[in-house]
Design a protein around this motif. Structure first.
Motif, PDB file in Angstrom:
ATOM      1  N   GLU A 166       0.829  -1.201   0.000  1.00 28.43           N
ATOM      2  CA  GLU A 166       0.000   0.000   0.000  1.00 28.43           C
ATOM      3  C   GLU A 166       0.868   1.257   0.000  1.00 28.43           C
ATOM      4  OE1 GLU A 166      -2.416  -3.365   1.370  1.00 28.43           O
ATOM      5  OE2 GLU A 166      -0.424  -2.599   1.888  1.00 28.43           O
ATOM      6  N   ALA A 167       1.959   1.218   0.753  1.00 21.65           N
ATOM      7  CA  ALA A 167       2.885   2.350   0.785  1.00 21.65           C
ATOM      8  C   ALA A 167       3.615   2.494  -0.546  1.00 21.65           C
ATOM      9  CB  ALA A 167       3.893   2.177   1.918  1.00 21.65           C
ATOM     10  N   VAL A 168       3.950   1.346  -1.154  1.00 23.00           N
ATOM     11  CA  VAL A 168       4.606   1.362  -2.458  1.00 23.00           C
ATOM     12  C   VAL A 168       3.688   1.991  -3.506  1.00 23.00           C
ATOM     13  CG1 VAL A 168       5.440  -0.093  -4.340  1.00 23.00           C
ATOM     14  CG2 VAL A 168       6.123  -0.582  -1.987  1.00 23.00           C
ATOM     15  N   LEU A 169       2.414   1.610  -3.493  1.00 19.36           N
ATOM     16  CA  LEU A 169       1.460   2.170  -4.442  1.00 19.36           C
ATOM     17  C   LEU A 169       1.398   3.689  -4.318  1.00 19.36           C
ATOM     18  CD1 LEU A 169      -1.736  -0.085  -4.592  1.00 19.36           C
ATOM     19  CD2 LEU A 169      -0.179   0.495  -6.452  1.00 19.36           C
ATOM     20  N   LYS A 170       1.365   4.189  -3.107  1.00 19.21           N
ATOM     21  CA  LYS A 170       1.286   5.640  -2.878  1.00 19.21           C
ATOM     22  C   LYS A 170       2.486   6.345  -3.510  1.00 19.21           C
ATOM     23  CE  LYS A 170       0.563   9.009   0.849  1.00 19.21           C
ATOM     24  NZ  LYS A 170       1.704   9.922   0.572  1.00 19.21           N
ATOM     25  N   ILE A 171       3.679   5.783  -3.319  1.00 15.82           N
ATOM     26  CA  ILE A 171       4.888   6.383  -3.891  1.00 15.82           C
ATOM     27  C   ILE A 171       4.870   6.287  -5.410  1.00 15.82           C
ATOM     28  CG2 ILE A 171       7.404   6.242  -4.005  1.00 15.82           C
ATOM     29  CD1 ILE A 171       7.362   5.155  -1.145  1.00 15.82           C
ATOM     30  N   LEU A 172       4.461   5.135  -5.932  1.00 16.75           N
ATOM     31  CA  LEU A 172       4.390   4.971  -7.379  1.00 16.75           C
ATOM     32  C   LEU A 172       3.451   5.986  -8.017  1.00 16.75           C
ATOM     33  CD1 LEU A 172       4.231   1.071  -7.745  1.00 16.75           C
ATOM     34  CD2 LEU A 172       6.139   2.553  -8.382  1.00 16.75           C
ATOM     35  N   PHE A 173       2.298   6.187  -7.415  1.00 14.23           N
ATOM     36  CA  PHE A 173       1.326   7.139  -7.966  1.00 14.23           C
ATOM     37  C   PHE A 173       1.883   8.560  -7.919  1.00 14.23           C
ATOM     38  CE2 PHE A 173      -2.430   4.211  -6.626  1.00 14.23           C
ATOM     39  CZ  PHE A 173      -2.117   3.354  -7.675  1.00 14.23           C
ATOM     40  N   ILE A 185      -2.325  -3.825  -6.112  1.00 14.81           N
ATOM     41  CA  ILE A 185      -1.241  -4.508  -5.402  1.00 14.81           C
ATOM     42  C   ILE A 185      -1.076  -5.931  -5.923  1.00 14.81           C
ATOM     43  CG2 ILE A 185      -1.454  -3.117  -3.309  1.00 14.81           C
ATOM     44  CD1 ILE A 185      -3.030  -5.364  -2.038  1.00 14.81           C
ATOM     45  N   GLU A 186      -2.132  -6.470  -6.565  1.00 16.16           N
ATOM     46  CA  GLU A 186      -2.034  -7.808  -7.138  1.00 16.16           C
ATOM     47  C   GLU A 186      -1.219  -7.825  -8.428  1.00 16.16           C
ATOM     48  OE1 GLU A 186      -4.911  -6.296  -6.491  1.00 16.16           O
ATOM     49  OE2 GLU A 186      -5.710  -7.350  -4.733  1.00 16.16           O
ATOM     50  N   ASP A 187      -0.928  -6.656  -8.980  1.00 21.42           N
ATOM     51  CA  ASP A 187      -0.233  -6.577 -10.263  1.00 21.42           C
ATOM     52  C   ASP A 187       1.283  -6.674 -10.152  1.00 21.42           C
ATOM     53  OD1 ASP A 187      -2.565  -6.256 -11.760  1.00 21.42           O
ATOM     54  OD2 ASP A 187      -2.574  -4.088 -11.454  1.00 21.42           O
ATOM     55  N   PHE A 188       1.820  -6.478  -8.962  1.00 26.82           N
ATOM     56  CA  PHE A 188       3.275  -6.400  -8.847  1.00 26.82           C
ATOM     57  C   PHE A 188       3.762  -6.970  -7.524  1.00 26.82           C
ATOM     58  CE2 PHE A 188       1.741  -2.663  -6.688  1.00 26.82           C
ATOM     59  CZ  PHE A 188       2.628  -2.487  -5.624  1.00 26.82           C
ATOM     60  N   LYS A 193      15.078   2.042  -4.293  1.00 29.94           N
ATOM     61  CA  LYS A 193      14.827   2.951  -5.408  1.00 29.94           C
ATOM     62  C   LYS A 193      13.695   3.919  -5.098  1.00 29.94           C
ATOM     63  CE  LYS A 193      16.484   0.141  -9.279  1.00 29.94           C
ATOM     64  NZ  LYS A 193      16.153  -0.443 -10.599  1.00 29.94           N
ATOM     65  N   LEU A 194      12.633   3.408  -4.488  1.00 31.37           N
ATOM     66  CA  LEU A 194      11.475   4.260  -4.242  1.00 31.37           C
ATOM     67  C   LEU A 194      11.730   5.305  -3.174  1.00 31.37           C
ATOM     68  CD1 LEU A 194       8.479   1.778  -4.535  1.00 31.37           C
ATOM     69  CD2 LEU A 194       9.419   3.330  -6.248  1.00 31.37           C
ATOM     70  N   LYS A 195      12.726   5.094  -2.336  1.00 34.46           N
ATOM     71  CA  LYS A 195      13.058   6.100  -1.320  1.00 34.46           C
ATOM     72  C   LYS A 195      13.675   7.342  -1.944  1.00 34.46           C
ATOM     73  CE  LYS A 195      13.588   3.063   2.688  1.00 34.46           C
ATOM     74  NZ  LYS A 195      14.520   2.492   3.687  1.00 34.46           N
ATOM     75  N   VAL A 196      14.368   7.171  -3.076  1.00 38.13           N
ATOM     76  CA  VAL A 196      15.022   8.325  -3.695  1.00 38.13           C
ATOM     77  C   VAL A 196      14.318   8.798  -4.960  1.00 38.13           C
ATOM     78  CG1 VAL A 196      17.268   7.715  -2.746  1.00 38.13           C
ATOM     79  CG2 VAL A 196      16.633   6.874  -5.021  1.00 38.13           C
ATOM     80  N   LEU A 197      13.437   7.986  -5.523  1.00 39.12           N
ATOM     81  CA  LEU A 197      12.786   8.362  -6.776  1.00 39.12           C
ATOM     82  C   LEU A 197      12.079   9.713  -6.710  1.00 39.12           C
ATOM     83  CD1 LEU A 197      12.274   7.560  -9.677  1.00 39.12           C
ATOM     84  CD2 LEU A 197      10.273   6.244  -8.922  1.00 39.12           C
ATOM     85  N   PRO A 198      11.378  10.058  -5.607  1.00 39.11           N
ATOM     86  CA  PRO A 198      10.730  11.376  -5.562  1.00 39.11           C
ATOM     87  C   PRO A 198      11.712  12.537  -5.728  1.00 39.11           C
ATOM     88  CG  PRO A 198       9.870   9.957  -3.830  1.00 39.11           C
ATOM     89  CD  PRO A 198      11.049   9.236  -4.413  1.00 39.11           C
ATOM     90  N   LYS A 199      12.962  12.342  -5.336  1.00 38.93           N
ATOM     91  CA  LYS A 199      13.964  13.400  -5.455  1.00 38.93           C
ATOM     92  C   LYS A 199      14.503  13.525  -6.877  1.00 38.93           C
ATOM     93  CE  LYS A 199      15.478  12.394  -0.734  1.00 38.93           C
ATOM     94  NZ  LYS A 199      16.614  11.936   0.125  1.00 38.93           N
ATOM     95  N   LEU A 200      14.265  12.494  -7.703  1.00 34.24           N
ATOM     96  CA  LEU A 200      14.850  12.466  -9.036  1.00 34.24           C
ATOM     97  C   LEU A 200      13.875  12.811 -10.153  1.00 34.24           C
ATOM     98  CD1 LEU A 200      17.001   9.246  -8.521  1.00 34.24           C
ATOM     99  CD2 LEU A 200      17.879  11.564  -8.864  1.00 34.24           C
TER     100      LEU A 200
END
Length: 206
Positions: free
Chosen positions: A4-11, A79-82, A93-100
């Motif tokens: 759920e946290a991953v989805l939020k960052i991805l979006f 969440i069922e997709d990945f 990767k997702l921890k730094v992606l917002p900065k990039l």
């Protein structure tokens, strides 16, 4: 990290990527030793987004990279997709992606990747002392670099022949010339910077 946290960052990152980079070119003006000027151009497409996230597909049939991006932008990826990378690369990767996924990749340096990490295949890295983005190209097909990964590391530890980015310009891919300045370094003597002939039309920062 829960899905759920991953989805939020991805979006959030897909939205920022769309607003700041998709369908655009970046031009990095770089300065090395003896004020030697070099340039690097990169293009950012929807299909590049998947490679920055480190997620693994679970859905059958597998989504292609463009579909993954569209589902993230539309906020209907499930969440069922990945799944997350078992080695932990997704979380890193997702921890730094917002900065990039910013107008200039938060980059103040560019260097040649020196193959310190066998898993990573890339040509150049653009970033800073906290994170960087991998850039690859096939000059037989395009003169531009494209993003293919992100790293949560000091760019100085994974590159050689680094140069300082003194300015970054942005344009839409369909435009012929750059006009938007999205980054300028401090303490640069622009009187000593001679731009390449093909970019001599640019207004130097003041």
């Amino acid at each position: 990290m829960k899905k759920e946290a991953v989805l939020k960052i991805l979006f959030e990152c897909a939205t920022a990527y769309k607003e700041n980079l998709v369908g655009r070119n970046l031009l990095f003006i770089c300065v090395g030793q003896k004020n030697r000027v070099s340039t690097l151009e990169a293009v950012f497409m929807p299909s590049n987004f998947l490679h920055m996230t480190g997620v693994k597909f679970l859905s059958v049939p597998k989504m292609n990279a463009r579909t993954f991006y569209d589902r993230c932008v539309g906020k209907y990826l499930r969440i069922e997709d990945f799944d997350l990378d078992p080695l932990g690369y997704t979380e890193v990767k997702l921890k730094v992606l917002p900065k990039l996924v910013t107008p200039n990749l938060s980059a103040n340096m560019i260097g040649d990747y020196h193959s310190a990490r066998p898993i990573l295949e890339t040509d150049k890295l653009a970033g800073n002392t906290h994170c960087c983005m991998g850039l690859v190209t096939n000059f037989r097909q395009t003169p531009y670099y494209s993003p293919n990964s992100v790293l949560a590391t000091d760019i100085r530890e994974v590159t050689s022949d680094r140069v300082r980015i003194v300015a970054t310009y942005r344009k839409y891919a369909k435009e012929k010339q750059y006009s938007e300045l999205v980054y300028v370094a401090k303490k640069v003597d622009w009187l000593k910077i001679n731009l390449p002939a093909e970019f001599s039309y640019l207004d130097k920062p003041t």
